[in-house]
Scaffold this motif. Structure first.
Motif, PDB file in Angstrom:
ATOM      1  N   HIS A   1       0.835  -1.199   0.000  1.00  0.00           N
ATOM      2  CA  HIS A   1       0.000   0.000   0.000  1.00  0.00           C
ATOM      3  C   HIS A   1       0.873   1.253   0.000  1.00  0.00           C
ATOM      4  CE1 HIS A   1      -2.666   3.080   1.737  1.00  0.00           C
ATOM      5  NE2 HIS A   1      -3.585   2.445   0.982  1.00  0.00           N
ATOM      6  N   ASP A   2       1.880   1.274   0.895  1.00  0.00           N
ATOM      7  CA  ASP A   2       2.718   2.461   1.031  1.00  0.00           C
ATOM      8  C   ASP A   2       3.655   2.644  -0.170  1.00  0.00           C
ATOM      9  OD1 ASP A   2       1.396   2.684   3.325  1.00  0.00           O
ATOM     10  OD2 ASP A   2       3.104   2.447   4.688  1.00  0.00           O
TER      11      ASP A   2
ATOM     12  N   GLU B   1       2.312   4.853  -3.620  1.00  0.00           N
ATOM     13  CA  GLU B   1       2.377   6.312  -3.789  1.00  0.00           C
ATOM     14  C   GLU B   1       3.717   6.754  -4.394  1.00  0.00           C
ATOM     15  OE1 GLU B   1      -0.121   8.138  -3.822  1.00  0.00           O
ATOM     16  OE2 GLU B   1       1.149   9.879  -4.273  1.00  0.00           O
TER      17      GLU B   1
END
Ligand code: ADP
Length: 479
Positions: free
Chosen positions: A250-251, A254
């Protein structure tokens, strides 16, 4: 064992009773033999009495002395008593009684003759008495008496012989029976002892087995406790890992999106100022970043299956399947794929995940097609307490040795240039199926391609209306 001891005991009791009976019988036989001796003795006494009487009478006639009459008087005093004893002793024997009937008159005559002679001696003197003796009347009676007593003795001897023989025969018979029964009892006792030995051995063996079982149970429960502890640890570390994968992917999204978009921006704005090599390098960077994005997004999907799954609910597979077909509309049309299926059931599932499972399997069946347009058939059947779904295709197929490997994350059988992909799709399918309590596997399809099969528990599922109706039926009590 009990039967053997019982038989031995019965034999011992039988031997005891038999011995007792024999003792009683022998006692009776001995009493009879003794009785015979008594009769013979009595006969001898009577004869002796008569002889004494005659001797006494003779002495008196010759000497004329009163003292000479003593044996005569003595015999006279006892002879009648002895004769009546004899009658009593032989009361049970009719032959002897008859013989006694014949004997008694001769005894009486004999005694009367003796008395007569004594009276003649007293009255007429020695010569007259001697003359009377010479006539020999008493001797004749005596001969009859001897013959009678002899006959009675013979009868008693005969009886004694019979009784002795009878006693000996019964003793012999009893001895044989006791010895035989004793042997039998010993045999049965021996058998009982053998059985007892076997039973003891058996008991020892089952005791040993019981001890081993207890030991085994203890070790198994220890091992189970250890295993469940390990399983809990594994579960914890799996959950940690899943969380980590989720957070990491998830991180990562970005910064990766930034790399990809700025590299694309770079190519767009300064593309005409760069030489060919620089543009090529930028293309590689964009491609790498895009691939990484796909990989990370797939990885995120994978970690979401366990970490962010919805609760299971009533799911109409047919609706779900229609939606999946809609989302795959373009590739279905492009590939000219033909998809058929059995009536699809209603199941208890996480609809998002079940939809993803259908989609992955259908997409793979189209992606890994052979020369011919894909023909996909989905069959559904009840197998025990499960629904079994099978996705048959006519694609390139899978060698049986790879059947397990393909469900492991990142495992692919082809290069990206041959078939695009990340190798996560089937790992996600496996995770979804296992989360629903089923299993998944691949087998060769009869059409030459592969058949992906999975099961899902066939639990009874209520519709919303059914639930509402049931709720209405439950009486509500206000407190
Ligand atoms: P990906 O599709 O991204 O390669 P998957 O996990 O979906 O990853 O599949 C793993 C591998 O299993 C594929 O690379 C392919 O070799 C094989 N495979 C999957 N589905 C099929 C199919 N329907 N027919 C033939 N091979 C397949």
């Amino acid at each position: 064992m009990i039967a053997g001891s019982g038989i031995a005991l019965a034999i011992f009791i039988f031997v005891g009773v038999l011995s007792f009976q024999t003792m009683v019988q022998n006692g009776e036989d001995r009493a009879w033999v003794t009785h015979t001796h008594l009769v013979i003795e009595k006969l001898d006494t009577v004869l002796a009495n008569l002889l004494d009487a005659e001797t006494g009478q003779r002495g008196y006639i010759l000497a004329g002395e009163q003292s000479e009459l003593e044996p005569y008087n003595e015999a006279l005093a006892h002879v009648h008593q002895n004769v009546s004893d004899l009658r009593a002793l032989t009361a049970d024997n009719a032959t002897q009684q008859r013989a006694l009937d014949r004997l008694e008159p001769f005894i009486a005559k004999m005694l009367a003759t003796l008395q007569e002679r004594i009276a003649i001696r007293d009255r007429d003197g020695l010569d007259a008495a001697a003359e009377e003796v010479r006539k020999g009347a008493a001797e004749l009676h005596m001969q009859e008496i001897r013959a009678g007593i002899g006959g009675m003795r013979q009868e008693e001897n005969r009886l004694m012989l019979i009784r002795t023989e009878h006693s000996e025969a019964s003793s012999r018979k009893t001895t044989v029976m006791i010895v035989t029964a004793g042997c039998l009892a010993v045999v049965f006792l021996g058998l009982a002892a053998v059985f007892l030995g076997q039973r003891l051995e058996q008991r020892q063996r089952s005791e040993e087995i019981r001890r081993l079982n207890i030991d085994l149970e203890r070790r198994v429960s220890e091992r189970t406790a250890q295993l469940s502890e390990r399983a809990k640890e594994l579960e914890r570390s799996n959950a940690d890992l899943q969380q980590f994968a989720y957070v990491a992917s998830h991180d990562l999204q970005e910064p990766l999106r930034m790399v990809a978009s700025f590299t694309q921006l770079l190519a767009k704005r300064y593309g005409d100022k760069l030489d060919n090599d620089a543009r090529e390098f930028i293309d590689y960077a964009v491609d790498g970043a895009t691939r990484m994005q796909t990989l990370i997004s797939d990885l995120l999907d994978y970690s979401r299956v366990g970490a962010q799954g919805n609760s299971l609910k009533r799911t109409e597979c047919q609706d779900l399947f229609d939606r999946v077909l809609l989302s795959l509309k373009i590739i279905i049309e492009e590939s000219k794929a033909v998809i058929t299926h059995d009536p699809l059931p209603v199941v208890l599932a996480d609809p998002l995940q079940l939809g993803q499972l259908f989609q992955n399997l259908l997409a793979n069946a189209i992606k890994f097609k052979s020369e011919a347009p894909p023909r996909i058939k989905i069959s559904v059947e009840e197998s025990g307490s499960d629904w079994k779904f099978s996705f048959y295709d006519n694609g390139i197929g899978i060698a049986p040795e790879h059947a397990d490997r393909i469900f492991i994350i990142f495992q692919r059988l082809h290069s990206r240039t041959e078939y695009p992909g990340t190798g996560i799709g089937l790992a996600i399918c496996k995770k979804i199926v296992e989360r629903h309590g089923g299993r998944i596997w691949v087998e060769p399809s009869p059409e030459g391609g592969s058949a992906f099969c999975f099961t899902i528990p066939a639990v009874p599922v209520q519709t919303q209306e059914e639930r509402e109706q049931n709720e209405l039926r439950i009486p509500v009590t206000a407190h």
